[in-house]
Design a protein around this motif. Structure first.
Motif, mmCIF file in Angstrom:
data_model
loop_
_atom_site.group_PDB
_atom_site.id
_atom_site.type_symbol
_atom_site.label_atom_id
_atom_site.label_comp_id
_atom_site.label_asym_id
_atom_site.label_seq_id
_atom_site.Cartn_x
_atom_site.Cartn_y
_atom_site.Cartn_z
ATOM 1 N N ILE A 54 -7.616 19.068 2.915
ATOM 2 C CA ILE A 54 -6.454 18.208 2.749
ATOM 3 C C ILE A 54 -6.943 16.757 2.696
ATOM 4 N N ILE A 55 -6.704 16.111 1.572
ATOM 5 C CA ILE A 55 -7.197 14.748 1.353
ATOM 6 C C ILE A 55 -6.111 13.751 1.746
ATOM 7 N N HIS A 56 -6.509 12.759 2.531
ATOM 8 C CA HIS A 56 -5.594 11.678 2.903
ATOM 9 C C HIS A 56 -6.240 10.360 2.475
ATOM 10 N N THR A 57 -5.492 9.544 1.714
ATOM 11 C CA THR A 57 -6.029 8.261 1.266
ATOM 12 C C THR A 57 -4.909 7.243 1.137
ATOM 13 N N VAL A 58 -5.286 5.963 1.079
ATOM 14 C CA VAL A 58 -4.329 4.869 0.919
ATOM 15 C C VAL A 58 -4.808 3.990 -0.228
ATOM 16 N N VAL A 59 -3.912 3.700 -1.185
ATOM 17 C CA VAL A 59 -4.271 2.864 -2.337
ATOM 18 C C VAL A 59 -3.244 1.749 -2.482
ATOM 19 N N ASN A 60 -3.640 0.690 -3.176
ATOM 20 C CA ASN A 60 -2.690 -0.356 -3.518
ATOM 21 C C ASN A 60 -1.751 0.156 -4.608
ATOM 22 N N PHE A 78 0.817 -1.205 0.000
ATOM 23 C CA PHE A 78 0.000 0.000 0.000
ATOM 24 C C PHE A 78 0.858 1.264 0.000
ATOM 25 N N VAL A 79 0.292 2.306 -0.564
ATOM 26 C CA VAL A 79 0.954 3.606 -0.619
ATOM 27 C C VAL A 79 -0.032 4.662 -0.141
ATOM 28 N N GLY A 80 0.447 5.576 0.685
ATOM 29 C CA GLY A 80 -0.392 6.654 1.177
ATOM 30 C C GLY A 80 -0.215 7.918 0.347
ATOM 31 N N PHE A 81 -1.281 8.709 0.276
ATOM 32 C CA PHE A 81 -1.225 9.973 -0.470
ATOM 33 C C PHE A 81 -1.854 11.087 0.361
ATOM 34 N N THR A 82 -1.190 12.219 0.382
ATOM 35 C CA THR A 82 -1.770 13.459 0.895
ATOM 36 C C THR A 82 -1.898 14.403 -0.293
ATOM 37 N N ILE A 83 -3.111 14.886 -0.538
ATOM 38 C CA ILE A 83 -3.387 15.680 -1.743
ATOM 39 C C ILE A 83 -4.017 17.010 -1.341
ATOM 40 N N ILE A 84 -3.473 18.087 -1.891
ATOM 41 C CA ILE A 84 -4.021 19.429 -1.668
ATOM 42 C C ILE A 84 -4.351 20.027 -3.036
ATOM 43 N N SER A 85 -5.613 20.382 -3.224
ATOM 44 C CA SER A 85 -6.052 20.875 -4.529
ATOM 45 C C SER A 85 -7.208 21.837 -4.369
ATOM 46 N N LYS A 86 -7.300 22.753 -5.306
ATOM 47 C CA LYS A 86 -8.428 23.678 -5.323
ATOM 48 C C LYS A 86 -9.714 22.961 -5.752
ATOM 49 N N ILE A 122 0.942 16.975 -4.224
ATOM 50 C CA ILE A 122 0.788 15.563 -3.865
ATOM 51 C C ILE A 122 1.995 15.087 -3.070
ATOM 52 N N ILE A 123 1.749 14.437 -1.940
ATOM 53 C CA ILE A 123 2.805 13.787 -1.161
ATOM 54 C C ILE A 123 2.522 12.289 -1.171
ATOM 55 N N GLU A 124 3.495 11.494 -1.625
ATOM 56 C CA GLU A 124 3.353 10.040 -1.677
ATOM 57 C C GLU A 124 4.291 9.408 -0.649
ATOM 58 N N PHE A 125 3.802 8.421 0.092
ATOM 59 C CA PHE A 125 4.637 7.790 1.115
ATOM 60 C C PHE A 125 4.248 6.322 1.276
ATOM 61 N N ASP A 126 5.219 5.504 1.685
ATOM 62 C CA ASP A 126 4.983 4.074 1.868
ATOM 63 C C ASP A 126 4.162 3.819 3.123
ATOM 64 N N VAL A 127 3.338 2.793 3.064
ATOM 65 C CA VAL A 127 2.516 2.366 4.209
ATOM 66 C C VAL A 127 2.818 0.896 4.469
ATOM 67 N N ASN A 128 3.303 0.578 5.667
ATOM 68 C CA ASN A 128 3.705 -0.791 5.978
ATOM 69 C C ASN A 128 2.549 -1.683 6.416
ATOM 70 N N ASN A 129 1.555 -1.107 7.048
ATOM 71 C CA ASN A 129 0.479 -1.932 7.580
ATOM 72 C C ASN A 129 -0.821 -1.142 7.573
ATOM 73 N N VAL A 145 -11.550 3.678 -3.100
ATOM 74 C CA VAL A 145 -10.886 3.741 -1.792
ATOM 75 C C VAL A 145 -11.560 4.792 -0.924
ATOM 76 N N GLY A 146 -11.402 4.661 0.368
ATOM 77 C CA GLY A 146 -11.920 5.657 1.288
ATOM 78 C C GLY A 146 -10.979 6.840 1.390
ATOM 79 N N VAL A 147 -11.504 7.953 1.806
ATOM 80 C CA VAL A 147 -10.685 9.154 2.004
ATOM 81 C C VAL A 147 -11.016 9.772 3.355
ATOM 82 N N THR A 148 -10.031 10.436 3.907
ATOM 83 C CA THR A 148 -10.228 11.255 5.101
ATOM 84 C C THR A 148 -9.839 12.676 4.733
#
Length: 303
Positions: free
Chosen positions: A242-248, A197-205, A268-275, A220-223
């Protein structure tokens, strides 16, 4: 201890015992008959066993003692006790187990020896135990000197493989490095799992449009968090979503195409998710075609 705690305790030790069995198979059926090393304390024990022709089961316990002493000041008592029990049981298992030679192909020996050893060590670590004291040394060095655990273990093993090249042979050292790489990768897979899985933080107008697209097109779900944007020390500020989501990982390209289509300037900020546990993500792979996840999973924003 309640029933749930007892069941968890039993499951932990069953998996640790399975890990010990797998690690001993990797050592006795592949590495030891051919003089191949792994990294860490296990590698030290194999090297000393080759040099002094002493049973590795005794050397493994002796070589682990300094690291166990370090562990007294580094890790919790529960992990330390589990680790002592695991190391002793591994030594006993190596001493009493006998396996016929499975193959004489050096490449297969390095790969499958590392595979079994990695599975064993990974299962032990996942259940709060340590079969190799080099991890304890890495934690100790990190606490004292701020050097990362990965770098400490890499330096430790580099020295070990250089010594192996001089004492035994360069070929054995090279195959041992291959064994170590396989072992390390399998340990990561066991601890972190096979779901990538990979996490994303997205900021957009166009945040609302992106949220709806993530729900409908990727499933996928979003917070959503409330934030503020600006520039400079006293620049202009405005409220943003600020959108936070996790995708495969298989859907990363699809997500970027979606973002490019909606807002090419999105931050866009992309980061690894271990669990990942719980949430809408658990419905990720069995989502019915054309079915949208409920928009109620979007966290409300304070007005």
């Amino acid at each position: 201890m309640n029933r749930g705690g007892l069941i968890g305790f039993i499951k932990e030790y069953i998996q640790i015992l399975l890990g010990i069995m797998l690690a001993s198979i990797g050592l006795k059926a592949f590495l030891l008959p051919n003089g191949f090393l792994d990294g860490g304390v296990t590698g030290i024990a194999i090297l000393l066993s080759e040099i002094f022709e002493i049973d590795i089961s005794f050397i493994l316990i002796g070589a682990s003692i300094p690291f166990i002493i370090i562990g007294i000041f580094t890790i919790s008592r529960r992990i330390l006790i589990k680790s002592i029990i695991s190391i002793v049981l591994l030594s006993i298992s190596i001493h009493i187990e006998t396996f016929p030679a499975i193959t004489d192909d050096k490449l297969l020996i390095a790969i499958f020896g590392g595979l079994f050893l990695g599975l064993g060590i990974g299962l032990a670590i996942r259940n709060g135990s340590v079969l190799d004291g080099s991890e304890i040394l890495g934690i100790f060095i990190y606490d004292r000197f701020g050097i990362s655990i990965g770098k400490s273990i890499l330096i430790f093993n580099s020295i070990l493989f250089i010594i192996t090249a001089f004492v035994i042979s360069t070929e054995v050292a090279m195959y041992s490095i291959l064994t170590y790489i396989v072992t390390a990768k399998i340990i990561d897979l066991v601890i972190e799992g096979f779901e990538d899985f990979v996490g994303f933080t997205i900021i957009s107008k166009n945040a609302i449009q992106i949220e709806n697209a993530l729900l409908a097109e990727i499933g996928v779900g979003v917070t959503v968090y409330k934030g503020a944007s600006g520039y400079g020390s006293s620049g202009q500020q405005e409220e943003i979503r600020i959108i936070h989501t996790v995708v495969n990982r298989i859907d990363i390209r699809k997500l970027y195409r979606l973002l490019t289509k909606i807002d090419k300037t999105a931050f866009i900020i992309e980061f690894d998710v271990n669990n990942v546990k719980g949430g809408a993500l658990r419905h990720y792979f069995n989502k019915k075609k054309g079915t949208q996840l409920s928009t109620s999973i979007i966290a409300p924003i304070n007005e």
